[in-house]
Structure formats: structure tokens, C-alpha cells
Motif scaffolding. Structure first.
Motif, PDB file in Angstrom:
ATOM      1  N   PHE A  86       0.848  -1.179   0.000  1.00 15.00           N
ATOM      2  CA  PHE A  86       0.000   0.000   0.000  1.00 15.00           C
ATOM      3  C   PHE A  86       0.888   1.234   0.000  1.00 15.00           C
ATOM      4  N   LEU A  87       0.702   2.082  -1.011  1.00  7.10           N
ATOM      5  CA  LEU A  87       1.497   3.301  -1.140  1.00  7.10           C
ATOM      6  C   LEU A  87       0.891   4.475  -0.393  1.00  7.10           C
ATOM      7  N   SER A 107       7.116  -2.675   7.058  1.00  9.93           N
ATOM      8  CA  SER A 107       7.428  -1.406   6.434  1.00  9.93           C
ATOM      9  C   SER A 107       8.919  -1.132   6.590  1.00  9.93           C
ATOM     10  N   THR A 108       9.491  -0.397   5.629  1.00  7.59           N
ATOM     11  CA  THR A 108      10.907  -0.039   5.720  1.00  7.59           C
ATOM     12  C   THR A 108      11.156   1.066   6.733  1.00  7.59           C
TER      13      THR A 108
END
Length: 291
Positions: A86-87, A107-108
Motif C-alpha cells: 500500500f502506497l 514497512s521499511t
């Protein structure tokens, strides 16, 4: 191109034909007709290309009557199979995994879960970052499977609902304020030590404080005084032997024969000292110790 004109008449009727008759051509002819055909052909080509692109998109995106690709529309909501990225923010009422698999949020940078009220204000936030986990809420609570409260935190207090709180750090636990608990114990074969390095240590209970060592000794150390005070009760030393090794001793007279026996004397201020035993009391002879 010549035009034709049809006239009908009944028998016995004479109709005169006009000599000068105007003839009009009906239709599109010449270059206009060719342009029209070309436009229709172009529209047909565009229609075919759009139809082909639509079929290609439907095939690539895996469109079906139940959803798109791994995303399926069910009566309970949306079902997503596999891994998804998801962006932008995701808004949902409930997110859960399949029965036979776990739910993974990755997430990063960080993973943030927000709860908002009807006005759009954030009422609760869970933020998992690379270095810390931050929870922002009025109350944080951890429950067991049966619904029992195990750990609760709010602005007023921290409540531990388990039967035992175990601290395994080598330095123990540090409390800046008071602690309320019915029992403080150490692990088996380990020492229990309660200390205050720079301030006082107070243990209060409405029905008494019980200190017990089943297989060892109880030791109380202090830089200054140790005060045992009972306002209404009695101070009881119940043991086979009571030792006071550092009490002051009176000087033994040369002609006395005490046979190594002493008596305990008490000063008016409560101070204790030893006096050499005699036939009678000898505390008065050494009362200068109380001065």
C-alpha cells in the motif's frame, strides 16, 4: 445523374407537363463521401483498439465477477490473497488474516495504526518504529485469552493482574515512588535485598509487616540508626540466643569474681550496656556510661 418524376392521374384527366423542370441531386458525392467513409473507418479502428485494450487490461488485472486478481469481494468485505503493498494510508474497520496463517505488517520505516473519532481526531495510536514501539492512548491494557486483565496502564497507575511479577535483571527493579504489593519474594536460592541508597526505606501495612527467611538469615544494615518502634504493642525477640556483641562493658574490679558473667543494664534514655555480674546488681557502679 437525371432525376425521375412520377405523376398519377385518373382516366379522362389531362395533365400538362411543365417544360422547364428543376432536378435536385440527393446524397453526398465526391470528396465529402470519401471523407465520410474515412471517418467511419477511423472510428471503427479506434473501437477495435479500445476493445482489444479493454480485454488485455481485464486479462492482465485478473478481473472476474468476484473481484480483481488476489482481491475478492465477499459478503463480509474484501479478501486479499498473498502479499500486498500500500502506497497510501489504508482505512478499514477490521483487518484479520486467514484461519491457517498469521497477519504480517511490514514497512521499511515504521508501521502506524491510528484510531479516530467521528470528528477525525486521533484518539489512539500504535507506532512500531526501527528503535522503539510507541503507544498513545488514554489507557493501555493487555488481556488474556479468557479476557482477564494482565497489564493495565493509565495516567494514574500501573496495574499488573498476573499472580506474580518477576524481575530478572541483575540490578533488580528501581521504583521512584511507592509500590503496593501483598508479597515481595526472591527466586529460590537467591537473596532478597530491599535498599534505598540515598533516601529512607519505609514498609507500611495496616495489619502488620511480616519478614521471614525459611533457610537463611535476615540482615538489616544502616549507616545511621535502626529504630524498632511499636506504639501500642510489645517488641518481642523470640530466639534461643540473643547476641549483642558490641555493647559497652563496665570495668571489672580487681577483687571481683564474676566468672565471665555480665548483666545487661539500661540507661534512662534506653541505652544498653554490660556490667560485670556480682552478688548483687553492679549497674550503678558503671552508670557513668549513660552520661
Amino acid at each position: 445523374m437525371a432525376g425521375e418524376q412520377y405523376l398519377t392521374a385518373t382516366e379522362g384527366t389531362h395533365i400538362e407537363r411543365p417544360e422547364n423542370q428543376c432536378v435536385y441531386k440527393i446524397g453526398i458525392y465526391g470528396w465529402r463521401k470519401r471523407c465520410l467513409y474515412l471517418l467511419v473507418l477511423l472510428l471503427l479502428i479506434i473501437l477495435v483498439v479500445n476493445l482489444a485494450l479493454t480485454i488485455w487490461i481485464l486479462k492482465v488485472m485478473w478481473f472476474s465477477p468476484t473481484g480483481m486478481g488476489h482481491l475478492h469481494v465477499t459478503k463480509d468485505g474484501l479478501r486479499l490473497e498473498g502479499e500486498s503493498e500500500f502506497l497510501f494510508p489504508l482505512y478499514a474497520k477490521e483487518i484479520h488474516s486467514r484461519v491457517d496463517s498469521s497477519l504480517l505488517l511490514q514497512s521499511t520505516q515504521n508501521v502506524t495504526v491510528n484510531a479516530r473519532n467521528s470528528d477525525g481526531e486521533v484518539t489512539g495510536r500504535l507506532k512500531v518504529g526501527p528503535q522503539m514501539v510507541e503507544v498513545q492512548s488514554q489507557q493501555f491494557q493487555i488481556n488474556s485469552r479468557e479476557g482477564k486483565s494482565l497489564f493495565t496502564v493509565d495516567e494514574e497507575e500501573v496495574v499488573v493482574g498476573t499472580d506474580r511479577l518477576r524481575v530478572t535483571g541483575p540490578e533488580g527493579a528501581l521504583f521512584e515512588h511507592s509500590v503496593e504489593t501483598p508479597l515481595v519474594t526472591a527466586d529460590p536460592f537467591q537473596d532478597l535485598r530491599l535498599e534505598s541508597p540515598t533516601r529512607s526505606l519505609s514498609m507500611d501495612a495496616p495489619r502488620g509487616v511480616h519478614i521471614e527467611a525459611h533457610a537463611g538469615e535476615v540482615e538489616a544494615l544502616s549507616q545511621m540508626d535502626i529504630v524498632l518502634h511499636s506504639s501500642d504493642g510489645t517488641l518481642v525477640l523470640d530466639a534461643e540466643t540473643v547476641c549483642l556483641p558490641k555493647l559497652l562493658q563496665g570495668t571489672q574490679a580487681a577483687s571481683g569474681s564474676s566468672q565471665g558473667l555480665y548483666e545487661i543494664c539500661v540507661c534512662p534514655d534506653g541505652k544498653l550496656y554490660l556490667s560485670v555480674a556480682g552478688a548483687g546488681t553492679t549497674c550503678q557502679e558503671h552508670s557513668h556510661i549513660c552520661l
